[in-house]
Design a protein around this motif. Structure first.
Motif, PDB file in Angstrom:
ATOM      1  N   VAL A 144      52.672  40.203  41.553  1.00 38.30           N
ATOM      2  CA  VAL A 144      51.904  39.069  41.035  1.00 38.30           C
ATOM      3  C   VAL A 144      50.846  38.589  42.025  1.00 38.30           C
ATOM      4  O   VAL A 144      49.757  38.168  41.611  1.00 38.30           O
ATOM      5  N   GLU A 145      51.123  38.654  43.337  1.00 36.41           N
ATOM      6  CA  GLU A 145      50.163  38.144  44.319  1.00 36.41           C
ATOM      7  C   GLU A 145      48.838  38.909  44.269  1.00 36.41           C
ATOM      8  O   GLU A 145      47.771  38.282  44.174  1.00 36.41           O
ATOM      9  N   PRO A 146      48.847  40.251  44.345  1.00 34.38           N
ATOM     10  CA  PRO A 146      47.556  40.948  44.246  1.00 34.38           C
ATOM     11  C   PRO A 146      46.906  40.786  42.869  1.00 34.38           C
ATOM     12  O   PRO A 146      45.680  40.762  42.759  1.00 34.38           O
ATOM     13  N   ARG A 147      47.721  40.632  41.846  1.00 32.05           N
ATOM     14  CA  ARG A 147      47.162  40.416  40.503  1.00 32.05           C
ATOM     15  C   ARG A 147      46.384  39.102  40.471  1.00 32.05           C
ATOM     16  O   ARG A 147      45.254  39.048  39.971  1.00 32.05           O
ATOM     17  N   ARG A 148      46.969  38.046  41.032  1.00 30.92           N
ATOM     18  CA  ARG A 148      46.286  36.745  41.069  1.00 30.92           C
ATOM     19  C   ARG A 148      45.049  36.804  41.951  1.00 30.92           C
ATOM     20  O   ARG A 148      44.006  36.242  41.621  1.00 30.92           O
ATOM     21  N   ARG A 149      45.169  37.486  43.078  1.00 30.63           N
ATOM     22  CA  ARG A 149      44.034  37.578  43.994  1.00 30.63           C
ATOM     23  C   ARG A 149      42.911  38.400  43.346  1.00 30.63           C
ATOM     24  O   ARG A 149      41.728  38.080  43.523  1.00 30.63           O
ATOM     25  N   ALA A 150      43.246  39.455  42.628  1.00 27.13           N
ATOM     26  CA  ALA A 150      42.225  40.263  41.935  1.00 27.13           C
ATOM     27  C   ALA A 150      41.488  39.401  40.915  1.00 27.13           C
ATOM     28  O   ALA A 150      40.260  39.492  40.785  1.00 27.13           O
ATOM     29  N   ARG A 151      42.218  38.554  40.212  1.00 30.93           N
ATOM     30  CA  ARG A 151      41.593  37.651  39.247  1.00 30.93           C
ATOM     31  C   ARG A 151      40.630  36.703  39.964  1.00 30.93           C
ATOM     32  O   ARG A 151      39.487  36.509  39.535  1.00 30.93           O
ATOM     33  N   GLY A 161      33.554  38.306  51.843  1.00 31.54           N
ATOM     34  CA  GLY A 161      34.967  37.968  51.955  1.00 31.54           C
ATOM     35  C   GLY A 161      35.224  36.484  52.167  1.00 31.54           C
ATOM     36  O   GLY A 161      36.120  35.906  51.561  1.00 31.54           O
ATOM     37  N   TRP A 162      34.424  35.865  53.022  1.00 29.90           N
ATOM     38  CA  TRP A 162      34.611  34.433  53.292  1.00 29.90           C
ATOM     39  C   TRP A 162      34.312  33.584  52.071  1.00 29.90           C
ATOM     40  O   TRP A 162      35.109  32.722  51.696  1.00 29.90           O
ATOM     41  N   THR A 163      33.158  33.780  51.453  1.00 30.78           N
ATOM     42  CA  THR A 163      32.779  32.912  50.338  1.00 30.78           C
ATOM     43  C   THR A 163      33.690  33.118  49.136  1.00 30.78           C
ATOM     44  O   THR A 163      34.020  32.156  48.442  1.00 30.78           O
ATOM     45  N   LEU A 164      34.100  34.363  48.890  1.00 27.30           N
ATOM     46  CA  LEU A 164      35.012  34.615  47.765  1.00 27.30           C
ATOM     47  C   LEU A 164      36.374  33.991  48.025  1.00 27.30           C
ATOM     48  O   LEU A 164      36.996  33.424  47.121  1.00 27.30           O
ATOM     49  N   ALA A 165      36.844  34.064  49.271  1.00 21.40           N
ATOM     50  CA  ALA A 165      38.121  33.445  49.619  1.00 21.40           C
ATOM     51  C   ALA A 165      38.037  31.922  49.480  1.00 21.40           C
ATOM     52  O   ALA A 165      38.947  31.291  48.920  1.00 21.40           O
ATOM     53  N   GLU A 166      36.966  31.335  49.983  1.00 22.99           N
ATOM     54  CA  GLU A 166      36.805  29.884  49.871  1.00 22.99           C
ATOM     55  C   GLU A 166      36.749  29.437  48.416  1.00 22.99           C
ATOM     56  O   GLU A 166      37.344  28.429  48.040  1.00 22.99           O
ATOM     57  N   ALA A 167      36.035  30.195  47.574  1.00 17.63           N
ATOM     58  CA  ALA A 167      35.959  29.862  46.149  1.00 17.63           C
ATOM     59  C   ALA A 167      37.335  29.938  45.490  1.00 17.63           C
ATOM     60  O   ALA A 167      37.601  29.215  44.527  1.00 17.63           O
ATOM     61  N   ALA A 168      38.211  30.789  46.027  1.00 17.66           N
ATOM     62  CA  ALA A 168      39.564  30.932  45.492  1.00 17.66           C
ATOM     63  C   ALA A 168      40.529  29.918  46.103  1.00 17.66           C
ATOM     64  O   ALA A 168      41.723  29.922  45.781  1.00 17.66           O
TER      65      ALA A 168
END
Length: 165
Positions: A11-18, A33-40
């Motif tokens: 489930v963790e990679p599934r949520r992160r992929a979403r 990587g930084w901006t996508l992580a911050e947006a998540a």
């Protein structure tokens, strides 16, 4: 995401992929990587990098799911396939396929990687549907360099037009 969710065993990679896909589709000015992580809502890009580098999922199967989705929603008898290359400027020499070569992105010879991309366009829309890293002949002939960059033995030299096909 329902179409590709089963490609992620946990489930963790599934949520992160979403979250990753939503970030790519968002109006963020810079998508890394930084901006996508911050947006998540994540504090560091570590999770996004782990998804792309170490999580177990089949990129080719997800690509095939995307192709099926595109055929269902954008398919048209007058649709066209478009092949194009893009350069990714690099400072080092360790990334697979990197060397001094012409980059249309830069408009000159630069230290870079080249990717060959396949897009589909119809009256209903357009999208990327496949990709392949161009591995220059010098890389294909250097077993040590290939091993260090984790280039699979099955990868052989192919011209950019051949990769597009």
């Amino acid at each position: 995401m329902a179409r590709v969710a089963g490609r992620f065993r946990r489930v963790e990679p599934r949520r992160r992929a979403r979250a990753y896909v939503l970030g790519l589709l968002s109006p963020l000015a810079g998508k890394n990587g930084w901006t996508l992580a911050e947006a998540a809502g994540e504090n560091t890009p570590d999770g996004m990098q782990r998804l792309l580098n170490r999580s177990a999922w089949d990129a080719e199967a997800v690509r095939d799911d995307l192709r099926d989705y595109v055929a269902e929603h954008l398919g048209d008898a007058d649709g066209v396939l478009i092949i194009d290359e893009t350069g990714f400027l690099k400072k080092g020499t360790k990334s697979a396929g990197v060397q001094r070569q012409y980059s249309g992105t830069a408009g000159r010879t630069e230290n870079c990687q080249l990717g060959v991309f396949l897009a589909y366009a119809s009256a209903y829309g357009r999208t990327l549907i496949d990709r392949e890293l161009y591995l220059p002949q010098s890389w294909c002939a250097d077993d040590g360099r290939r091993t260090e960059a984790a280039v699979p033995a099955k990868v052989r030299f192919a011209t950019k037009p051949a990769l597009g096909l």
